[in-house]
Design an enzyme around this catalytic site. Structure first.
Site, PDB file in Angstrom:
ATOM      1  NE  ARG A  90      60.667  93.928 -19.459  1.00 15.82           N
ATOM      2  CZ  ARG A  90      61.493  93.651 -19.148  1.00 15.82           C
ATOM      3  NH1 ARG A  90      61.856  92.314 -18.896  1.00 15.82           N
ATOM      4  NH2 ARG A  90      62.595  93.743 -20.116  1.00 15.82           N
ATOM      5  CG  HIS A 108      51.175  94.235  -4.735  1.00 10.43           C
ATOM      6  ND1 HIS A 108      52.436  94.251  -5.225  1.00 10.43           N
ATOM      7  CD2 HIS A 108      51.768  93.878  -3.241  1.00 10.43           C
ATOM      8  CE1 HIS A 108      53.505  93.240  -4.549  1.00 10.43           C
ATOM      9  NE2 HIS A 108      52.864  93.371  -2.999  1.00 10.43           N
TER      10      HIS A 108
END
Length: 198
Positions: A90, A108
């Site tokens: 989210r 990431h």
């Protein structure tokens, strides 16, 4: 350093950091974990590990501002001063972003700024790397800011993209380096000179 985590699924980064704290490899105290998924394995694991936990999601707080406020109130109440995203699916609200500015980390699965931005998460990232024909990929730990995947890079680690790589083989190679990279980045918050982007 009092660590808190946001996780949606397994929370592998949270588990690795908590284990590092227990082993004395990281001078921090694991404080809390929030999940937006009531069935998250990370939530159950964190409860068993003795962390303060909360299930806070849009199901209970349909207003994003109220959800943002509830997450911040819980984290502040738990004494957290550093927040790590561990597979949290989210967007982070402005209250949490502001409170933890400079102390909010994400990992990431690519070498940012390549293959980052809105919509680039999970398998989509590795598919993008393969489609681009890149010769290398890796992982990036960065500070979280209002822009998606745009915060300052704290650390990166690289892996080769090998001939014949599939989504699964590349993903496995990247995931194998993520835990140590996140640990190095969190350790570096206490000693910034120890951080290196590459």
């Amino acid at each position: 350093m009092n660590l808190a985590f946001l996780a949606s699924h397994g929370g592998s980064a949270a588990r690795q950091l908590v284990t590092a704290c227990q082993r004395g490899e990281l001078a921090a105290t694991p404080a809390a974990l929030v999940s937006n998924n009531s069935r998250s394995p990370a939530l159950a694991w964190a409860q068993a590990a003795g962390l303060q936990t909360a299930h806070l999601s849009s199901a209970r707080y349909p207003d994003p501002d109220e959800l943002d406020a509830a997450i911040l109130a819980f984290l502040v109440g738990a004494g957290a001063d550093t927040l790590v995203l561990s597979g949290y699916m989210r967007e982070i609200g402005p209250r949490v972003l502001t409170h933890f500015s400079g102390r909010l980390l994400n990992i990431h699965p690519s070498l940012l700024p390549r293959h980052g931005g809105r919509g680039m998460y999970g398998d989509r990232v590795h598919e993008s790397v393969l489609a681009a024909g890149d010769s290398e990929s890796g992982a990036t730990v960065h500070l979280v800011t209002a822009g998606i995947d745009e915060g300052p890079v704290l650390a990166q680690a690289r892996v080769p993209v090998q001939p014949g790589d599939t989504l699964d083989s590349l993903k496995a190679r990247v995931q194998a380096i993520e835990g140590d990279l996140m640990l190095r980045a969190v350790q570096g918050l206490a000693a910034p000179s120890a951080l290196s982007p590459t």
